[in-house]
Design a protein around this motif. Structure first.
Motif, PDB file in Angstrom:
ATOM      1  N   GLY A 167       0.907  -1.753   0.116  1.00 33.26           N
ATOM      2  CA  GLY A 167       0.291   0.251   0.220  1.00 33.26           C
ATOM      3  C   GLY A 167       1.003   1.075  -0.016  1.00 33.26           C
ATOM      4  O   GLY A 167       0.667   2.558   0.234  1.00 33.26           O
ATOM      5  N   ALA A 168       1.977   1.263  -0.003  1.00 37.68           N
ATOM      6  CA  ALA A 168       3.555   2.102   0.231  1.00 37.68           C
ATOM      7  C   ALA A 168       3.505   2.945  -1.819  1.00 37.68           C
ATOM      8  O   ALA A 168       3.946   3.638  -2.242  1.00 37.68           O
ATOM      9  CB  ALA A 168       3.726   2.677   0.995  1.00 37.68           C
ATOM     10  N   LEU A 169       3.796   1.337  -1.814  1.00 36.06           N
ATOM     11  CA  LEU A 169       4.425   1.511  -3.626  1.00 36.06           C
ATOM     12  C   LEU A 169       3.267   1.076  -5.342  1.00 36.06           C
ATOM     13  O   LEU A 169       2.232   1.112  -4.476  1.00 36.06           O
ATOM     14  CB  LEU A 169       5.495   0.483  -3.908  1.00 36.06           C
ATOM     15  N   PRO A 170       3.424   1.542  -6.156  1.00 34.57           N
ATOM     16  CA  PRO A 170       2.644   2.378  -7.027  1.00 34.57           C
ATOM     17  C   PRO A 170       2.654   0.059  -7.179  1.00 34.57           C
ATOM     18  O   PRO A 170       3.091  -0.781  -6.940  1.00 34.57           O
ATOM     19  CB  PRO A 170       3.880   1.969  -8.244  1.00 34.57           C
ATOM     20  N   ILE A 171       1.590   0.191  -7.672  1.00 33.79           N
ATOM     21  CA  ILE A 171       0.665  -1.581  -8.095  1.00 33.79           C
ATOM     22  C   ILE A 171       1.642  -2.537  -8.938  1.00 33.79           C
ATOM     23  O   ILE A 171       1.804  -3.975  -8.285  1.00 33.79           O
ATOM     24  CB  ILE A 171      -0.424  -1.283  -8.202  1.00 33.79           C
ATOM     25  N   ALA A 172       2.485  -1.890  -9.494  1.00 34.04           N
ATOM     26  CA  ALA A 172       3.561  -3.664 -10.508  1.00 34.04           C
ATOM     27  C   ALA A 172       4.828  -3.142  -8.927  1.00 34.04           C
ATOM     28  O   ALA A 172       5.082  -4.608  -9.546  1.00 34.04           O
ATOM     29  CB  ALA A 172       3.977  -2.300 -11.553  1.00 34.04           C
ATOM     30  N   ASP A 173       4.940  -1.728  -8.452  1.00 36.67           N
ATOM     31  CA  ASP A 173       6.242  -2.704  -7.907  1.00 36.67           C
ATOM     32  C   ASP A 173       5.726  -4.332  -6.761  1.00 36.67           C
ATOM     33  O   ASP A 173       6.657  -4.623  -6.445  1.00 36.67           O
ATOM     34  CB  ASP A 173       6.453  -1.437  -7.089  1.00 36.67           C
ATOM     35  N   GLU A 174       4.154  -3.888  -6.312  1.00 32.31           N
ATOM     36  CA  GLU A 174       3.586  -4.441  -5.304  1.00 32.31           C
ATOM     37  C   GLU A 174       3.936  -6.186  -5.620  1.00 32.31           C
ATOM     38  O   GLU A 174       3.780  -6.423  -5.004  1.00 32.31           O
ATOM     39  CB  GLU A 174       2.637  -3.820  -4.550  1.00 32.31           C
ATOM     40  N   ILE A 175       3.159  -5.862  -6.813  1.00 36.39           N
ATOM     41  CA  ILE A 175       3.168  -7.131  -7.612  1.00 36.39           C
ATOM     42  C   ILE A 175       4.604  -8.456  -7.863  1.00 36.39           C
ATOM     43  O   ILE A 175       5.046  -9.372  -7.500  1.00 36.39           O
ATOM     44  CB  ILE A 175       2.294  -7.431  -9.081  1.00 36.39           C
ATOM     45  N   LYS A 176       5.815  -7.277  -8.364  1.00 37.17           N
ATOM     46  CA  LYS A 176       7.362  -8.016  -8.598  1.00 37.17           C
ATOM     47  C   LYS A 176       7.771  -8.327  -6.797  1.00 37.17           C
ATOM     48  O   LYS A 176       7.910  -9.704  -7.129  1.00 37.17           O
ATOM     49  CB  LYS A 176       7.545  -6.753  -8.583  1.00 37.17           C
ATOM     50  N   ARG A 177       7.144  -7.622  -5.858  1.00 36.90           N
ATOM     51  CA  ARG A 177       6.869  -8.386  -4.338  1.00 36.90           C
ATOM     52  C   ARG A 177       6.945  -9.566  -4.409  1.00 36.90           C
ATOM     53  O   ARG A 177       6.980 -10.079  -3.746  1.00 36.90           O
ATOM     54  CB  ARG A 177       6.666  -7.453  -3.106  1.00 36.90           C
ATOM     55  N   MET A 178       5.758  -9.577  -4.396  1.00 43.02           N
ATOM     56  CA  MET A 178       4.680 -10.848  -4.376  1.00 43.02           C
ATOM     57  C   MET A 178       4.980 -11.611  -5.108  1.00 43.02           C
ATOM     58  O   MET A 178       5.360 -13.610  -4.478  1.00 43.02           O
ATOM     59  CB  MET A 178       3.433 -10.333  -4.662  1.00 43.02           C
ATOM     60  N   LEU A 179       5.638 -11.653  -6.602  1.00 43.24           N
ATOM     61  CA  LEU A 179       5.828 -12.843  -7.535  1.00 43.24           C
ATOM     62  C   LEU A 179       7.468 -13.724  -7.124  1.00 43.24           C
ATOM     63  O   LEU A 179       7.514 -14.172  -7.133  1.00 43.24           O
ATOM     64  CB  LEU A 179       6.623 -11.980  -8.363  1.00 43.24           C
TER      65      LEU A 179
END
Ligand SMILES: [Mg+2]
Length: 379
Positions: A167-179
């Protein structure tokens, strides 16, 4: 027995490392709480703790102290502390909201009741169902590499379930974290995603779509707390269970979330939800409607953690995952001995009377920023 006076201590303790949360809360450097000592004419006192946090709870340490002085203490002083139901009713009638201030009082009343009867609080509220609970590891916002490093460190202590803050970063970056986390750990760990209100509905759906087969066990509070329609839309479209944290403060919130079928899990916090009694009622409402409970925590110290543990160990419908009893491990110091209950990422329920937590008065004094004594002369 009669309540004679209250002491309130606003404490502030630095985190061991800054805690990066969603864009709603930013980076936190210190944990704040108000510690309550509720004194009686028999020399017995009860401990309570309020964990206010703007804009999460709509309270600050200063409002907790003011409301306790102006509205709560006048209804307590001179009354019998073991008559908890009657005191709660009187407070409910006089005070709307202010749940963390209310929670501190409710914890302290139960601490007195338990000490007076030489029983742990969990025995007074139904008895033990779980003698131990696994810990939920907390992972702040950061890069994929930082996220993996924090998880690896905690896996070494035996932790297997993690709440990753987003919830702090752009969604594309949060998806990268999860992957990246899924690629590194596969199904070795359980993952709860907590966006702490940081997303819009479209962003939450974009995240869910973008992580493909990387199944989190739970997604918590993706959007702002008042957006019931949004929560329901996400719930309807998500293949993953959804939990309410910020959206679940009052008993009425619980009723509305159930009625709207907006979530699958209630994130219960004894301070946020107004104490042991209100939290237990919310947990039982969840049980009746087939929802699970995650015992969660604010940025809290050992008294609230112990009150939460005394309740959590009695509940039937706990989520099959870790629970948030590691809050004090995030601090540079605690003012209690709660950490002694934790070993190898498992928390063991103590058998001492009352809440079963001991306050370190030297540390309390060291970290106190503001102090208030409320007796008959102040009300
Ligand atoms: Mg949360």
């Amino acid at each position: 027995m009669k309540i004679t006076h209250l002491e309130l201590f606003h404490i502030s303790v630095p985190f061991a490392e800054p805690y990066h949360l969603s864009k709603i809360y930013g980076t936190q450097h210190n944990a704040h709480a108000v510690i309550l000592k509720l004194h009686t004419d028999e020399g017995l006192f009860g401990l309570g703790e309020a964990d206010p946090m703007m804009p999460f709870t709509d309270e600050t340490p200063q409002t907790v102290m003011a409301v306790t002085r102006d509205a709560i203490a006048p209804l307590l002083i001179g009354r019998d502390p073991v008559q908890i139901a009657m005191l709660e009713s009187a407070l409910d009638q006089a005070i709307h909201g202010n749940l963390t201030a209310r929670g501190a009082v409710n914890m302290a009343l139960y601490d007195i009741l338990g000490k007076a009867n030489n029983m742990p609080v969990r025995t007074l509220i139904g008895g033990l169902r779980h003698s131990k609970l696994p810990l939920l590891g907390g992972v702040g916002s950061g890069t994929p590499e930082e996220t993996i490093a924090v998880i690896e460190t905690q896996i070494e202590t035996g932790c297997q379930c993690f709440m990753i803050k987003m919830g702090a970063l752009p969604i594309a970056d949060e998806i990268k974290r999860m992957l990246a986390v899924k690629e590194r750990f596969g199904n070795q760990i359980n993952i709860i995603i907590d966006a702490n209100q940081g997303w819009e509905v479209a962003e939450a759906l974009e995240f869910i779509d973008g992580i493909n087969s990387c199944r989190p066990d739970l997604i918590e509070q993706p959007i702002r707390r008042w957006d019931m329609n949004g929560l329901k839309r996400i719930h309807d479209m998500s293949p993953y269970p959804l939990s309410a944290d910020e959206s679940l403060a009052t008993i009425q919130d619980a009723a509305m979330l159930i009625r709207e079928q907006a979530v699958d899990v209630f994130s219960i916090k004894v301070s946020k939800n107004g104490g042991i009694d209100k939290s237990k009622l919310i947990a039982q409402m969840a049980e009746a409607f087939g929802l699970k409970c995650l015992m969660n925590s604010m940025l809290e110290f050992g008294i609230t953690q112990e009150a939460s543990l005394q309740l959590g160990c009695t509940l039937l419908n706990l989520l099959d995952s870790g629970h948030a009893y590691g809050s004090v491990l995030r601090m540079s110091d605690d003012i209690t001995d709660f950490g002694e209950n934790i070993s190898k990422s498992v928390v063991t329920v103590p058998s001492l009377p009352g809440l079963g937590v001991t306050l370190n008065d030297e540390k309390l004094e060291k970290y106190t920023r503001d102090y208030l004594k409320i007796d008959q002369s102040l009300i």
